[in-house]
Motif scaffolding. Structure first.
Motif, PDB file in Angstrom:
ATOM      1  N   GLY A  79      40.111  50.895  83.387  1.00 59.67           N
ATOM      2  CA  GLY A  79      40.690  51.013  84.702  1.00 59.67           C
ATOM      3  C   GLY A  79      39.921  50.605  85.647  1.00 59.67           C
ATOM      4  O   GLY A  79      38.612  50.643  85.669  1.00 59.67           O
ATOM      5  N   PRO A  80      40.481  49.233  86.727  1.00 60.22           N
ATOM      6  CA  PRO A  80      39.806  48.843  87.672  1.00 60.22           C
ATOM      7  C   PRO A  80      39.194  49.979  88.429  1.00 60.22           C
ATOM      8  O   PRO A  80      40.002  50.920  88.765  1.00 60.22           O
ATOM      9  CB  PRO A  80      40.819  47.897  88.160  1.00 60.22           C
ATOM     10  N   LEU A 100      32.791  47.352  84.777  1.00 56.52           N
ATOM     11  CA  LEU A 100      34.378  47.273  84.112  1.00 56.52           C
ATOM     12  C   LEU A 100      34.021  46.262  83.019  1.00 56.52           C
ATOM     13  O   LEU A 100      34.436  46.567  81.772  1.00 56.52           O
ATOM     14  CB  LEU A 100      35.275  46.981  85.137  1.00 56.52           C
ATOM     15  N   LEU A 101      33.614  45.076  83.284  1.00 58.34           N
ATOM     16  CA  LEU A 101      33.479  44.050  82.545  1.00 58.34           C
ATOM     17  C   LEU A 101      32.513  44.486  81.065  1.00 58.34           C
ATOM     18  O   LEU A 101      32.846  44.023  80.140  1.00 58.34           O
ATOM     19  CB  LEU A 101      33.215  43.004  83.190  1.00 58.34           C
ATOM     20  N   GLU A 102      31.529  45.201  81.591  1.00 60.99           N
ATOM     21  CA  GLU A 102      30.607  45.719  80.326  1.00 60.99           C
ATOM     22  C   GLU A 102      31.384  46.538  79.262  1.00 60.99           C
ATOM     23  O   GLU A 102      31.334  46.281  77.990  1.00 60.99           O
ATOM     24  CB  GLU A 102      29.349  46.786  80.910  1.00 60.99           C
ATOM     25  N   GLN A 103      32.117  47.486  79.875  1.00 64.82           N
ATOM     26  CA  GLN A 103      33.100  48.314  79.059  1.00 64.82           C
ATOM     27  C   GLN A 103      33.974  47.585  78.256  1.00 64.82           C
ATOM     28  O   GLN A 103      34.187  47.902  77.003  1.00 64.82           O
ATOM     29  CB  GLN A 103      33.880  49.120  80.000  1.00 64.82           C
ATOM     30  N   ALA A 145      44.454  40.847  88.209  1.00 66.06           N
ATOM     31  CA  ALA A 145      43.036  39.949  88.400  1.00 66.06           C
ATOM     32  C   ALA A 145      42.242  40.302  87.253  1.00 66.06           C
ATOM     33  O   ALA A 145      41.668  39.498  86.514  1.00 66.06           O
ATOM     34  CB  ALA A 145      42.464  40.259  89.676  1.00 66.06           C
ATOM     35  N   ILE A 146      42.010  41.552  86.949  1.00 64.06           N
ATOM     36  CA  ILE A 146      41.540  41.795  85.875  1.00 64.06           C
ATOM     37  C   ILE A 146      41.967  41.429  84.483  1.00 64.06           C
ATOM     38  O   ILE A 146      40.939  40.969  83.637  1.00 64.06           O
ATOM     39  CB  ILE A 146      41.089  43.480  85.810  1.00 64.06           C
ATOM     40  N   LYS A 178      40.925  37.576  79.942  1.00 63.69           N
ATOM     41  CA  LYS A 178      41.498  36.426  79.270  1.00 63.69           C
ATOM     42  C   LYS A 178      40.505  35.442  79.413  1.00 63.69           C
ATOM     43  O   LYS A 178      40.355  34.572  78.275  1.00 63.69           O
ATOM     44  CB  LYS A 178      42.712  35.910  79.758  1.00 63.69           C
ATOM     45  N   GLU A 179      39.852  35.252  80.626  1.00 63.04           N
ATOM     46  CA  GLU A 179      38.858  34.054  80.633  1.00 63.04           C
ATOM     47  C   GLU A 179      37.805  34.153  79.828  1.00 63.04           C
ATOM     48  O   GLU A 179      37.060  33.350  79.200  1.00 63.04           O
ATOM     49  CB  GLU A 179      38.258  33.967  82.098  1.00 63.04           C
TER      50      GLU A 179
END
Ligand code: SF4
Lengths: 171, 288
Positions: free
Chosen positions: B19-20, B29-32, B59-60, B65-66
């Protein structure tokens, strides 16, 4: 000449069309707490107006309905619980399953759904095709449907139903 | 990769959820998400869950994806009319997003901006219909597109709903409108889930059973009283209450539920609600 065709002619008369809408609107407000979306699906939804739902759900209950109550206000009955009960009593679940209800055309908001129907502005089929079951004698079907409408109306007035403008902005 | 390809290969699909945040600090968030790399097939990104204003899902999904992770873009009808919804679907496609989960969304008054105007121009069924139309090269106004998107469309269902009839009726409509897979609300009772799966056999659509990690006995009781269609059986609550180590117990229960229901469905969707870092342990314990 079909009923649709006669009505289509009559609606071309402005006085008739305005008088008709006045009666239609008042009747539907009293009986169904109709929200005048102009894209009527009452004949598919057991004569319960789905636009009374805070989320205007036209194809089925949202995931928040809890034991027949609404997620927005637990003291209110989920509109789709009413629809499910009414269509079950009419043995017309098929009308719910088989009809995809498209989103309303908001240009028609506050206009006569009957006029829109006969003028072909709605995507759903004519109300005359769906009102009564074909395989049952009309003599039995008409009182059944009328009785169910009155029963729904009684529930609407006495029960914990969502009413016009309660808990959500007007359409 | 589309989830539909995973179902087609016969593999048991695994997804989880992030969840953003409310704000722009996305490191946590990106670590999760990193913890889930290689362990799950796709990661759902919620769309302002519980109607609380947050950073957007689109956006997230793009950032995942990136980084080579596969997102599932959750999109709700609460905040956008049919123009914005269709446009966001097209935007998602050009950003490389292929899995989309179409939802109605919670009502605005349940969130932190209770006075906002609720939109609900479409519902989940008409949103699926709109997405299917876009894939056919036209929009809801029947105008032609320059290039069609191609998604794997998902939807949700609540197997524990009472009454269940309207849920199944709506699920049928979702399949007709183009839903290619379903994720479910949390299930804690394998017997009831089996009943449900038998009732929807005729739909022939992949279902991913929803697992919400139980954090405590109190949370279980709260969900029983307040969350629609979720019922945690009393023995599970007691097991949770008596456990010396809640985390260990929670992982054990989740893994057990997955093992029991694995053969009834085509995948699992794990919602950790704050315990995202425990998801790999659950999967390991469940043998996935
Ligand atoms: S009446 Fe309430 S619970 Fe029922 S579908 Fe509408 S918002 Fe959901």
């Amino acid at each position: 000449m079909s009923v649709d065709a006669i009505l289509e002619r009559a609606f071309q008369n402005r006085i008739f069309s305005q008088a008709f809408f006045l009666v239609e609107r008042k009747m539907k407000e009293w009986l169904f707490d109709c929200q005048s979306c102009g894209n009527c699906v009452l004949s598919h939804t057991g004569f319960i107006c789905p636009m009374r739902c805070p989320k205007s759900q036209r194809n089925g209950p949202c995931g928040g309905a809890m034991d027949g109550h609404c997620e927005v206000d637990i003291s209110k009955r989920c509109v789709w619980d009413e629809i499910w009960e009414s269509t079950n009593r009419l043995h017309r679940i098929d009308l719910l399953t088989n009809n995809y209800e498209g989103p309303p055309d908001w240009r028609l908001y506050g206009t006569s759904a009957w006029e829109n129907m006969v003028a072909g502005r709605l995507e759903s089929p004519s109300i005359f095709e769906t009102l009564f079951r074909k395989d049952e004698p009309l003599l039995r079907e008409v009182p059944r449907v009328v009785f169910q409408i009155l029963r729904n109306c009684y529930n609407l007035i006495t029960g914990p139903s969502w009413r016009r403008y309660e808990g959500r902005p007007p359409l | 990769m589309k989830l539909s390809e995973i179902f087609a290969s016969g593999k048991f699909a695994v997804t989880s959820e992030i969840g953003p945040p409310k704000g722009v600090n996305i490191e946590a968030l990106l670590e999760q998400a990193e913890l889930l790399r290689g362990k799950v097939d796709a990661i759902n990104v919620t769309d302002q869950q519980s109607s609380v204003m947050r950073l957007g899902s689109l956006a997230i999904c793009h950032l995942l994806k990136e980084r080579g992770l596969e997102p599932v873009f959750q999109i709700t009808c609460r905040d956008r009319n049919r123009i914005a919804l269709q446009s966001d679907l097209l935007s998602a496609y050009v950003l490389g997003i292929r899995n989309v989960l179409c939802l109605t969304g919670d009502y605005v008054s349940l969130g932190d901006h209770p006075g906002a105007k609720p939109v609900f121009d479409l519902d989940s069924v008409s949103l699926l219909h709109a997405a299917s139309e876009l894939q056919q090269g036209r929009d809801l106004a029947k105008q032609a597109l320059k290039g069609n998107p191609d998604f794997c469309l998902g939807a949700v269902v609540t197997p524990g709903a009472n009454p269940l009839g309207p849920q199944i009726m709506k699920m049928e409509k979702k399949v007709k409108a183009g839903a290619q897979f379903f994720q479910t609300q949390a299930v804690y009772d394998p017997r009831k889930f089996e009943d449900f799966m038998n009732q929807i056999k005729h739909l022939n659509v992949p279902v991913m059973v929803g697992i919400v990690l139980l954090k405590s006995a109190g949370m279980a009781r709260f969900m029983n009283a307040n969350v629609a269609g979720v019922h945690v059986p009393e023995p599970l609550i007691e097991e949770m209450a008596d456990a010396p180590d809640r985390v260990e117990k929670s992982i054990e229960i989740a893994a057990r539920l997955i093992k029991e229901m694995k053969d009834m469905c085509q995948g699992v969707h794990i919602m950790a609600i704050g315990w995202e870092e425990k998801v790999p342990a659950v999967l390991e314990a469940a043998g996935l």
